[in-house]
Scaffold this active site. Sequence first.
Site, PDB file in Angstrom:
ATOM      1  N   ARG A 244     107.770  16.087  61.352  1.00 39.73           N
ATOM      2  CA  ARG A 244     106.814  14.997  61.543  1.00 39.73           C
ATOM      3  C   ARG A 244     105.731  15.433  62.521  1.00 39.73           C
ATOM      4  O   ARG A 244     106.009  16.115  63.514  1.00 39.73           O
ATOM      5  CB  ARG A 244     107.507  13.738  62.105  1.00 39.73           C
ATOM      6  CG  ARG A 244     108.278  12.948  61.068  1.00 39.73           C
ATOM      7  CD  ARG A 244     107.342  12.235  60.095  1.00 39.73           C
ATOM      8  NE  ARG A 244     108.042  11.443  59.113  1.00 39.73           N
ATOM      9  CZ  ARG A 244     108.425  11.882  57.923  1.00 39.73           C
ATOM     10  NH1 ARG A 244     108.213  13.147  57.588  1.00 39.73           N
ATOM     11  NH2 ARG A 244     109.025  11.084  57.058  1.00 39.73           N
ATOM     12  N   GLU A 273      97.160  13.811  61.255  1.00 37.77           N
ATOM     13  CA  GLU A 273      97.196  13.730  59.799  1.00 37.77           C
ATOM     14  C   GLU A 273      96.706  12.363  59.326  1.00 37.77           C
ATOM     15  O   GLU A 273      97.069  11.350  59.942  1.00 37.77           O
ATOM     16  CB  GLU A 273      98.646  13.946  59.356  1.00 37.77           C
ATOM     17  CG  GLU A 273      98.851  14.256  57.903  1.00 37.77           C
ATOM     18  CD  GLU A 273     100.316  14.592  57.606  1.00 37.77           C
ATOM     19  OE1 GLU A 273     100.831  14.095  56.596  1.00 37.77           O
ATOM     20  OE2 GLU A 273     100.945  15.337  58.390  1.00 37.77           O
ATOM     21  N   HIS A 291     101.353  18.998  54.225  1.00 37.61           N
ATOM     22  CA  HIS A 291     102.489  18.067  54.115  1.00 37.61           C
ATOM     23  C   HIS A 291     103.065  18.086  52.690  1.00 37.61           C
ATOM     24  O   HIS A 291     103.101  17.058  52.011  1.00 37.61           O
ATOM     25  CB  HIS A 291     102.059  16.643  54.491  1.00 37.61           C
ATOM     26  CG  HIS A 291     103.220  15.786  54.926  1.00 37.61           C
ATOM     27  ND1 HIS A 291     103.086  14.731  55.788  1.00 37.61           N
ATOM     28  CD2 HIS A 291     104.543  15.824  54.603  1.00 37.61           C
ATOM     29  CE1 HIS A 291     104.257  14.152  55.988  1.00 37.61           C
ATOM     30  NE2 HIS A 291     105.165  14.805  55.288  1.00 37.61           N
TER      31      HIS A 291
END
Length: 316
Positions: A244, A273, A291
């Site tokens: 994460r 992000e 990702h």
Amino acid sequence: MKVLANDGISESGKKELEKAGFEVLSIRVAQEQLIPYINDNKVTVLLVRSATQVTKELIDKCPSLKIIGRGGVGMDNIEVSYAKSKGLHVINTPSASSSSVAELVFAHLFSGVRFLHDANRNMPLEGDSNFSKLKKAYSNGIELRNKTLGIIGFGRIGRETAKIALGLGMRVLFVDPKLKEATVTIPFFDGRSISFDLEGTTFEQLLRESDFISLHVPAQKSYLIGEKEFAMMKDGVGIVNAARGGVLDEVALVNALESRKVSFAGLDVFESEPMPEIRVLMHPDISLTPHIGAATSEAQDRIGQELATQIIALYN
């Protein structure tokens, strides 16, 4: 019974739901249009990945919703406790993408130790004019075999990462607040398997002894790895974050790369992000992916089928 797969669903998962009598709407509805769309179409099941936010407002204003499904592991984009308090079922697919994420970790590790990310940037520009120079620049690679991989977080993805590491002949250290020891079984193509008994270590020992570190933890309220932690690591360590954004201090990472404390990093997730910082994107010692840890055909099939199975079971 309508299912809105707002961030997509595999064809196999869609077919399984349709076979069970569900109407699957696999279109992308913008976040600001999501509430009226759900209400206008009387959607009962909302499926998301990481892009769509399932807020308290959405839960309150969409009374037709009965199930919220997350295609993946982390559910930090869903108000899980609030949804459950309102009587909604919240489901996810914790095991479906584990192998895919673990393989991406090693794609970054192999890229880092052999400079592939930088070579792939420079060969198109200088391969014809400075071939010998580039050959010399990338001639100091190292092997992963016989090195130590420290895995922070030893859930499903951490264990899959350990399997690959052990198969390569690496030593594995792990730290997890819920585990003191673990058994990892590596299956082979012919049905044989081999098991390894591993003992957990301390966070500090892992930082000090690991040649490479891979993060496999959920979203955190503060940085897990920052300036203090980098200072404890071996000189020349490599680090990968496919967990994460926000668990790794990217400013501290860039500083550690500049000082050569860290030799390379692999990032699949980012603090800011979906707009990563330019300093991170342009750094020659960072291997980058957008990702895509769970973005394999096999993982998406498993995710779709697992979601479909859970939804059908809840309705039955």
